[in-house]
Design a protein around this motif. Structure first.
Motif, PDB file in Angstrom:
ATOM      1  N   UNK A  33      42.393  46.115  35.738  1.00 50.57           N
ATOM      2  CA  UNK A  33      41.781  46.634  34.515  1.00 50.57           C
ATOM      3  C   UNK A  33      40.243  46.615  34.539  1.00 50.57           C
ATOM      4  N   UNK A  34      39.640  45.837  35.403  1.00 48.82           N
ATOM      5  CA  UNK A  34      38.186  45.771  35.529  1.00 48.82           C
ATOM      6  C   UNK A  34      37.766  45.930  36.987  1.00 48.82           C
ATOM      7  N   UNK A  35      38.228  46.977  37.679  1.00 47.73           N
ATOM      8  CA  UNK A  35      37.948  47.084  39.117  1.00 47.73           C
ATOM      9  C   UNK A  35      36.467  47.245  39.445  1.00 47.73           C
ATOM     10  N   UNK A  36      35.699  47.904  38.594  1.00 50.93           N
ATOM     11  CA  UNK A  36      34.279  48.112  38.890  1.00 50.93           C
ATOM     12  C   UNK A  36      33.520  46.796  38.763  1.00 50.93           C
ATOM     13  N   UNK A  37      33.765  46.056  37.680  1.00 45.94           N
ATOM     14  CA  UNK A  37      33.116  44.749  37.508  1.00 45.94           C
ATOM     15  C   UNK A  37      33.512  43.827  38.655  1.00 45.94           C
ATOM     16  N   UNK A  38      34.788  43.831  39.009  1.00 46.62           N
ATOM     17  CA  UNK A  38      35.264  42.995  40.115  1.00 46.62           C
ATOM     18  C   UNK A  38      34.574  43.381  41.422  1.00 46.62           C
ATOM     19  N   UNK A  39      34.534  44.660  41.734  1.00 45.97           N
ATOM     20  CA  UNK A  39      33.916  45.114  42.982  1.00 45.97           C
ATOM     21  C   UNK A  39      32.421  44.808  43.021  1.00 45.97           C
ATOM     22  N   UNK A  40      31.774  44.846  41.863  1.00 42.08           N
ATOM     23  CA  UNK A  40      30.330  44.598  41.804  1.00 42.08           C
ATOM     24  C   UNK A  40      29.974  43.121  41.679  1.00 42.08           C
ATOM     25  N   UNK A  41      30.990  42.249  41.636  1.00 39.39           N
ATOM     26  CA  UNK A  41      30.724  40.810  41.444  1.00 39.39           C
ATOM     27  C   UNK A  41      31.621  39.944  42.333  1.00 39.39           C
ATOM     28  N   UNK A  42      32.159  40.505  43.414  1.00 41.46           N
ATOM     29  CA  UNK A  42      33.131  39.755  44.218  1.00 41.46           C
ATOM     30  C   UNK A  42      32.508  38.868  45.298  1.00 41.46           C
ATOM     31  N   UNK A  43      31.204  38.663  45.204  1.00 40.60           N
ATOM     32  CA  UNK A  43      30.511  37.691  46.050  1.00 40.60           C
ATOM     33  C   UNK A  43      29.350  37.153  45.224  1.00 40.60           C
ATOM     34  N   UNK A  44      28.842  35.984  45.580  1.00 46.10           N
ATOM     35  CA  UNK A  44      27.692  35.459  44.819  1.00 46.10           C
ATOM     36  C   UNK A  44      26.499  36.422  44.828  1.00 46.10           C
ATOM     37  N   UNK A  45      26.281  37.100  45.948  1.00 43.12           N
ATOM     38  CA  UNK A  45      25.152  38.026  46.047  1.00 43.12           C
ATOM     39  C   UNK A  45      25.352  39.237  45.132  1.00 43.12           C
ATOM     40  N   UNK A  46      26.566  39.773  45.126  1.00 37.15           N
ATOM     41  CA  UNK A  46      26.850  40.919  44.250  1.00 37.15           C
ATOM     42  C   UNK A  46      26.780  40.509  42.781  1.00 37.15           C
ATOM     43  N   UNK A  47      27.237  39.315  42.469  1.00 35.83           N
ATOM     44  CA  UNK A  47      27.173  38.845  41.082  1.00 35.83           C
ATOM     45  C   UNK A  47      25.720  38.704  40.633  1.00 35.83           C
ATOM     46  N   UNK A  48      24.867  38.246  41.535  1.00 38.46           N
ATOM     47  CA  UNK A  48      23.442  38.133  41.207  1.00 38.46           C
ATOM     48  C   UNK A  48      22.860  39.517  40.897  1.00 38.46           C
ATOM     49  N   UNK A  49      23.211  40.506  41.694  1.00 35.73           N
ATOM     50  CA  UNK A  49      22.741  41.866  41.457  1.00 35.73           C
ATOM     51  C   UNK A  49      23.322  42.420  40.146  1.00 35.73           C
ATOM     52  N   UNK A  50      24.608  42.167  39.904  1.00 33.97           N
ATOM     53  CA  UNK A  50      25.273  42.629  38.675  1.00 33.97           C
ATOM     54  C   UNK A  50      24.557  42.088  37.440  1.00 33.97           C
ATOM     55  N   UNK A  51      24.260  40.807  37.435  1.00 35.27           N
ATOM     56  CA  UNK A  51      23.575  40.189  36.289  1.00 35.27           C
ATOM     57  C   UNK A  51      22.168  40.770  36.154  1.00 35.27           C
ATOM     58  N   UNK A  52      21.458  40.922  37.259  1.00 28.80           N
ATOM     59  CA  UNK A  52      20.105  41.469  37.234  1.00 28.80           C
ATOM     60  C   UNK A  52      20.079  42.900  36.697  1.00 28.80           C
ATOM     61  N   UNK A  53      20.966  43.752  37.192  1.00 28.40           N
ATOM     62  CA  UNK A  53      21.045  45.143  36.737  1.00 28.40           C
ATOM     63  C   UNK A  53      21.351  45.187  35.242  1.00 28.40           C
ATOM     64  N   UNK A  54      22.283  44.343  34.798  1.00 21.58           N
ATOM     65  CA  UNK A  54      22.662  44.370  33.388  1.00 21.58           C
ATOM     66  C   UNK A  54      21.596  43.758  32.479  1.00 21.58           C
ATOM     67  N   UNK A  55      20.810  42.820  32.980  1.00 25.61           N
ATOM     68  CA  UNK A  55      19.658  42.339  32.204  1.00 25.61           C
ATOM     69  C   UNK A  55      18.676  43.486  31.982  1.00 25.61           C
ATOM     70  N   UNK A  56      18.459  44.298  33.034  1.00 22.47           N
ATOM     71  CA  UNK A  56      17.577  45.469  32.902  1.00 22.47           C
ATOM     72  C   UNK A  56      18.155  46.460  31.894  1.00 22.47           C
ATOM     73  N   UNK A  57      19.460  46.689  31.954  1.00 24.39           N
ATOM     74  CA  UNK A  57      20.087  47.607  30.998  1.00 24.39           C
ATOM     75  C   UNK A  57      19.883  47.115  29.573  1.00 24.39           C
ATOM     76  N   UNK A  58      20.023  45.815  29.368  1.00 22.55           N
ATOM     77  CA  UNK A  58      19.845  45.279  28.014  1.00 22.55           C
ATOM     78  C   UNK A  58      18.393  45.430  27.567  1.00 22.55           C
ATOM     79  N   UNK A  59      17.448  45.138  28.460  1.00 30.44           N
ATOM     80  CA  UNK A  59      16.034  45.308  28.104  1.00 30.44           C
ATOM     81  C   UNK A  59      15.719  46.759  27.730  1.00 30.44           C
TER      82      UNK A  59
END
Length: 185
Positions: A33-59
């Motif tokens: 049900x969340x394949x994109x979030x899973x694919x973009x956060x399935x390693x610590x490095x990808x999770x770091x990028x996911x959080x960073x990208x979404x912080x920018x989206x929120x800003x």
């Protein structure tokens, strides 16, 4: 049963490693049900990028991110995003999941209630929608519990985690319906 020992947190307080821990722990639960979030956060490095990208989206007011955190352990136990924001039409989409161990305790429902208040009263949007796969009965129940109307079925609209195309159910809630419901409660 209502579980009350949790709080809402915002993305600026989320560490990538704790988001990765939530994703990794629930990868089987959210895989379909969340394949994109899973694919973009399935390693610590990808999770770091996911959080960073979404912080920018929120800003940039392109998305908003809310997390449920268990008070006792301080662990992340849920995630809700306000996404697909269209300010011209005045609408947005909600996406959410809860740690499998915390399902059925009212947390997702309360997160959705809080998000609706945010979308209608702070963002001043006119419509909030939820798109969910036909197999995600829990998400459908959440939409109906909050008086969303089932507006339609989008055929072969969603590719789940194993690559299968599935129909998507589209639920919408208008601000006028939300206000009416709030007055009645």
């Amino acid at each position: 049963m209502i579980f009350t020992d949790w709080k809402t947190d915002r993305i600026e307080n989320i560490l990538p490693k704790e988001f990765y821990k939530l994703i990794d722990k629930n990868k089987n639960h959210i895989g379909k049900t969340f394949p994109v979030t899973l694919a973009n956060s399935d390693s610590p490095e990808k999770a770091e990028n996911f959080i960073s990208v979404n912080k920018d989206k929120e800003r940039n007011s392109e998305g908003y991110y809310f997390f449920a955190r268990e008070i006792k352990t301080n662990d992340l136990i849920g995630y809700l995003c306000v996404k697909t924001i269209d300010y011209r039409i005045s609408k947005c989409e909600l996406g959410y999941f809860i740690d499998e161990d915390f399902q059925g305790k009212g947390i997702t429902s309360k997160m959705v209630s809080n998000a609706l208040d945010f979308c209608f009263n702070e963002l001043k949007l006119n419509k909030v929608f939820i798109c969910t796969s036909e197999v995600n009965l829990a998400s459908q129940r959440i939409a109906l519990k909050h008086n969303f109307k089932k507006e339609g079925i989008l055929r072969d609209e969603f590719r789940n985690g194993d690559g299968t195309l599935q129909n998507t159910l589209y639920f919408g809630l208008l601000k006028s319906e939300y206000i009416k419901q709030e007055r009645q409660s």
